[in-house]
Motif scaffolding. Structure first.
Motif, PDB file in Angstrom:
ATOM      1  N   ILE A  37       0.826  -1.197   0.000  1.00  0.00           N
ATOM      2  CA  ILE A  37       0.000   0.000   0.000  1.00  0.00           C
ATOM      3  C   ILE A  37       0.863   1.250   0.000  1.00  0.00           C
ATOM      4  CG2 ILE A  37      -1.714   1.315   1.302  1.00  0.00           C
ATOM      5  CD1 ILE A  37      -2.787  -1.309   2.384  1.00  0.00           C
ATOM      6  N   ASP A  38       1.805   1.328   0.960  1.00  0.00           N
ATOM      7  CA  ASP A  38       2.576   2.558   1.130  1.00  0.00           C
ATOM      8  C   ASP A  38       3.379   2.933  -0.110  1.00  0.00           C
ATOM      9  OD1 ASP A  38       1.596   3.012   3.606  1.00  0.00           O
ATOM     10  OD2 ASP A  38       3.350   2.324   4.716  1.00  0.00           O
ATOM     11  N   ASP A  39       3.890   1.912  -0.844  1.00  0.00           N
ATOM     12  CA  ASP A  39       4.687   2.254  -2.022  1.00  0.00           C
ATOM     13  C   ASP A  39       3.841   2.932  -3.090  1.00  0.00           C
ATOM     14  OD1 ASP A  39       3.538  -0.462  -2.373  1.00  0.00           O
ATOM     15  OD2 ASP A  39       4.456  -0.306  -4.356  1.00  0.00           O
ATOM     16  N   LYS A  40       2.526   2.652  -3.113  1.00  0.00           N
ATOM     17  CA  LYS A  40       1.634   3.304  -4.082  1.00  0.00           C
ATOM     18  C   LYS A  40       1.451   4.779  -3.751  1.00  0.00           C
ATOM     19  CE  LYS A  40       0.513  -0.581  -6.250  1.00  0.00           C
ATOM     20  NZ  LYS A  40       1.224  -1.562  -5.433  1.00  0.00           N
ATOM     21  N   LEU A  41       1.695   5.132  -2.499  1.00  0.00           N
ATOM     22  CA  LEU A  41       1.508   6.514  -2.061  1.00  0.00           C
ATOM     23  C   LEU A  41       2.765   7.354  -2.232  1.00  0.00           C
ATOM     24  CD1 LEU A  41      -0.464   5.809   1.245  1.00  0.00           C
ATOM     25  CD2 LEU A  41      -1.394   6.330  -1.015  1.00  0.00           C
TER      26      LEU A  41
ATOM     27  N   GLU B  87      10.523   3.063 -10.869  1.00  0.00           N
ATOM     28  CA  GLU B  87      10.202   1.688 -10.493  1.00  0.00           C
ATOM     29  C   GLU B  87      11.449   0.880 -10.163  1.00  0.00           C
ATOM     30  OE1 GLU B  87       7.890  -2.239 -12.310  1.00  0.00           O
ATOM     31  OE2 GLU B  87       7.876  -0.337 -13.409  1.00  0.00           O
ATOM     32  N   GLU B  88      12.527   1.115 -10.929  1.00  0.00           N
ATOM     33  CA  GLU B  88      13.734   0.326 -10.720  1.00  0.00           C
ATOM     34  C   GLU B  88      14.449   0.699  -9.418  1.00  0.00           C
ATOM     35  OE1 GLU B  88      14.890   3.888 -13.304  1.00  0.00           O
ATOM     36  OE2 GLU B  88      13.221   2.452 -13.132  1.00  0.00           O
ATOM     37  N   ARG B  89      14.052   1.819  -8.818  1.00  0.00           N
ATOM     38  CA  ARG B  89      14.686   2.243  -7.560  1.00  0.00           C
ATOM     39  C   ARG B  89      13.755   2.089  -6.358  1.00  0.00           C
ATOM     40  NH1 ARG B  89      19.582   4.334  -7.663  1.00  0.00           N
ATOM     41  NH2 ARG B  89      20.498   4.917  -9.655  1.00  0.00           N
ATOM     42  N   LEU B  90      12.582   1.498  -6.567  1.00  0.00           N
ATOM     43  CA  LEU B  90      11.647   1.268  -5.476  1.00  0.00           C
ATOM     44  C   LEU B  90      11.643  -0.211  -5.122  1.00  0.00           C
ATOM     45  CD1 LEU B  90       9.458   2.331  -3.574  1.00  0.00           C
ATOM     46  CD2 LEU B  90       7.793   1.948  -5.405  1.00  0.00           C
ATOM     47  N   HIS B  91      11.953  -0.532  -3.881  1.00  0.00           N
ATOM     48  CA  HIS B  91      12.040  -1.910  -3.409  1.00  0.00           C
ATOM     49  C   HIS B  91      10.963  -2.109  -2.339  1.00  0.00           C
ATOM     50  CE1 HIS B  91      16.050  -1.813  -5.305  1.00  0.00           C
ATOM     51  NE2 HIS B  91      16.165  -0.641  -4.699  1.00  0.00           N
ATOM     52  N   VAL B  92      10.113  -3.089  -2.550  1.00  0.00           N
ATOM     53  CA  VAL B  92       9.031  -3.369  -1.595  1.00  0.00           C
ATOM     54  C   VAL B  92       9.302  -4.719  -0.964  1.00  0.00           C
ATOM     55  CG1 VAL B  92       6.562  -3.618  -1.249  1.00  0.00           C
ATOM     56  CG2 VAL B  92       7.422  -2.046  -2.997  1.00  0.00           C
TER      57      VAL B  92
END
Length: 341
Positions: A71-75, A81-86
């Motif tokens: 959820i939080d990564d959508k906010l 995208e390549e630098r966002l790690h969930v």
């Protein structure tokens, strides 16, 4: 064989080094890590977006999730995208901290071109800070990452109530290098003052920043050094204990004997490690040109040489211990001073 995980939890082979002896992914320059923590609803994601809007360089972001869907990564805004790690960290068979350890190890290993230089982590509101901070002192992680600052976000409107009801919120404040008192537009000046006083008594050395809507200058939370945080601290006899936690600052002007310090630290943590929530500081060893930095969580501790002392700079040693109020009776200043040459 080492175990790594992708988002679905599948194990992947990365190398054949014996456990704890992997040199395959040791980096010439470590990835700097800053952590944003805080209880549920304190405003972590709003603060993260504010920091991201100011960031001019290349910044990777890791979001800690416990649900089945992120959820939080959508906010979060403006993160490629390549630098966002969930990281979900849910498994029936493995401890979530072991999973996070292996996940951090893997994303550093996959960064074969060294593009990742700075990682900003948003924790879950229910994460115990001990578990997060300790990761950067054990296993493979210190080979690739360097812990910068740990920021706790507190809700000005409900902060005192949260501290009364949830121990995790107290420990988030105790472990912090900086505390952001957020949502001050929803609280009276008296409520903000009462919360800040309580936070200062829980953690006597953290910098407290008062704001609303997460509006904080990025350089106040990220990119600072441990030495910069602590170099101007003065010795204390221990701050007034609040919520069973006190802060003790000890210092020594004379150079220290490294072997004596090692023996003292080992004995201290073997005997009283469970009483020390967090320790940190820097040390001046006799015959050394480098300043040594020290960090600990409970019985886990890590030290390494930092930058050289500058010509004409005041050379001294300063250590901060945050933990149970029983620390005051341990004569820590005497123990440190006994290590002087």
């Amino acid at each position: 064989m080492n175990a790594d995980f992708d988002r679905s939890g599948r194990r992947q082979k990365t190398c054949a080094c014996p456990p704890g002896q992997c040199e395959c992914f040791k980096r010439d320059k470590k990835i700097k890590v800053d952590i944003i923590s805080g209880f549920l609803g304190a405003g972590k994601t709003t603060l993260m977006n504010n920091l991201l809007s100011q960031e001019k360089g290349e910044l990777d972001v890791l979001v800690r999730e416990y649900g089945e869907a992120a959820i939080d990564d959508k906010l979060l805004k403006g993160v490629p995208e390549e630098r966002l790690h969930v990281f979900f960290g849910v498994s029936m068979h493995d401890h979530p901290q072991l999973l996070l350890h292996d996940y951090l190890h893997r994303i550093a290993a996959e960064d074969t071109e060294g593009k990742m230089t700075h990682l900003l982590i948003e924790t879950s509101g229910l994460d115990y800070p001990e578990d997060i901070v300790e990761l950067f002192m054990v296993g493979y992680i210190p080979m690739s990452y360097e812990l910068g600052s740990f920021t706790a976000v507190a809700d000005a409107q409900f902060g005192n109530l949260t501290l009364d009801e949830y121990r995790v919120a107290v420990e988030q404040a105790a472990y912090a290098d900086r505390i952001v008192v957020n949502k001050t537009d929803l609280a009276s000046a008296a409520e903000v003052g009462k919360l800040c006083k309580r936070l200062r008594e829980i953690n006597g050395v953290a910098r407290i920043i008062i704001t609303d809507h997460g509006r904080v200058e990025a350089d106040k939370l990220m990119g600072g050094s441990l030495y910069g945080q602590l170099k101007d601290l003065k010795k204390t006899e221990g701050s007034k204990a609040m919520d069973g936690i006190t802060t003790l600052v000890i210092s020594e002007q004379r150079p220290l004997d490294k072997e004596k310090v090692n023996a003292w630290i080992d004995a201290l943590y073997q005997t009283h490690g469970d009483e020390i929530l967090r320790g940190k500081g820097f040390l001046d060893f006799a015959g050394e040109d480098y300043r040594y930095e020290f960090q600990s969580v409970r019985r886990a501790f890590h030290s390494a040489s930092g930058k050289k002392w500058r010509l004409g700079e005041e050379r001294k040693s300063t250590l901060v211990f945050i933990g149970r109020d029983s620390l005051i009776s341990l004569n820590l200043q005497q123990g440190l001073s006994a290590c002087a040459v």
